[in-house]
Design an enzyme around this catalytic site. Structure first.
Site, PDB file in Angstrom:
ATOM      1  CB  THR A  69      33.867  41.559  44.056  1.00  0.00           C
ATOM      2  OG1 THR A  69      32.738  41.735  43.199  1.00  0.00           O
ATOM      3  CG2 THR A  69      35.135  41.733  43.258  1.00  0.00           C
ATOM      4  CD  GLU A 119      32.978  48.944  40.613  1.00  0.00           C
ATOM      5  OE1 GLU A 119      33.158  47.874  40.023  1.00  0.00           O
ATOM      6  OE2 GLU A 119      31.949  49.175  41.297  1.00  0.00           O
TER       7      GLU A 119
END
Length: 308
Positions: A183, A130
């Site tokens: 994001t 991530e």
């Protein structure tokens, strides 16, 4: 065994009030990978399907391969691996696309090595992926995709992750408009501080959602699915959000909110028929805005990633 196929499901992170601390897994969609052991050290991306050529083929920059690289380092393996990735989650969708890829690869490579590590012990490798994907090693997508169910990330130093029981019959509707939100862009619009009044409201909703899930109390779940921190800011990035949320509740949803960083919107309902009806109502609003969208309806997925 030299080769295995695994899948990992989409996830809803934040879950309204639980910014960066809540997430749950759904049944569909899910990414799939085929991982093959090799005697030559190093990890190679053999092929990627379904990404329109957008994902990096460089193993040091792809979330599925980064997770495998970190795993092999941790167990001190001299073997390598080849990865074929089948993307079924849209990129930048808010459904944990990068997390699903890394989790599926991790479950596969762990299985091929005789499962030396538990699911929770695999979490740091998925979190490192991530970091590659969005610059932050957060766990609110990878943890539910890996472990299944509804997950609380209580803290990161040290990592403290726990599952929250969910009532039978709780269904999730996901409506994904054909938009992409990165994001890092969605995080950039957030404020660095919040008023104490908003903090108190948010804490009450977080506690209420946990209690509602555990009792279970569907009314309390619905009253607690309110976010006064991220949603008011991020919702302006999603066309028609306020009206879509209103129509979802009118159609019978307990509550509705942004899935992860968006643009996918989630809703929770108490049965499959209602969840389907909610999806149709939400999709109709996107259609009115001339936006195509996909609808996914499923129960909360308590199994998480699996070997196929």
């Amino acid at each position: 065994m030299k080769s295995v196929r695994a899948s990992a499901p989409a996830t809803v992170a934040n879950v309204s009030c639980g910014f960066d601390i809540f997430g749950f897994a759904v049944a569909s969609p899910a990414d799939e990978v085929v991982v093959t052991l090799t005697d030559k050290p190093g990890v190679v991306i053999r092929e990627i399907f379904g990404d329109d050529g957008r994902l990096p083929r460089d193993a040091s920059r792809n979330t599925s391969s980064v997770a495998v690289i970190e795993f092999l380092k941790a167990i001190k393996s001299e073997q390598g691996a080849e990865i074929t990735l089948y993307k079924h989650l849209a990129l930048g969708s808010g459904m944990g696309s990068s997390a699903a890829s890394s989790v599926a690869a991790l479950v596969a490579i762990n299985h091929l090595h005789g499962e030396p590590l538990s699911r929770k012990e695999l979490l740091p490798f998925a979190m490192e992926s991530e970091r590659i994907a969005c610059g932050s090693a957060h766990a609110d997508n990878v943890a539910p995709s890996l472990l299944g169910g509804f997950v609380l990330i209580r803290g990161y130093d040290p990592l403290d992750v726990t599952s929250i029981p969910t009532p039978a019959g709780l269904f999730c509707t996901l409506v994904h408009p054909h938009l992409e939100l990165k994001t890092e862009d969605s995080r950039r619009v957030l404020k660095a501080t919040i008023p104490i009044k908003d903090a108190i409201t948010q804490w009450g909703n977080i506690a209420g959602l946990v209690v509602g899930l555990m009792k279970p109390d569907f009314g309390l779940i619905g009253r607690s699915l309110k976010d006064v921190v991220a949603e008011p800011i991020r919702s302006v990035l999603i066309p028609g959000f306020d009206r879509i949320k209103e129509e979802a509740v009118k159609a019978g949803a307990l509550g509705c909110g942004i899935s992860g960083s968006g643009p996918t919107i989630f809703a929770l309902s108490t049965d499959a028929a209602t969840a389907q009806r909610v999806g149709e109502a939400m999709q109709a609003q996107f259609t009115d805005l001339k936006l195509k969208s996909d609808v996914f309806v499923s129960e909360i997925n308590n199994a998480g990633a699996k070997i196929l």
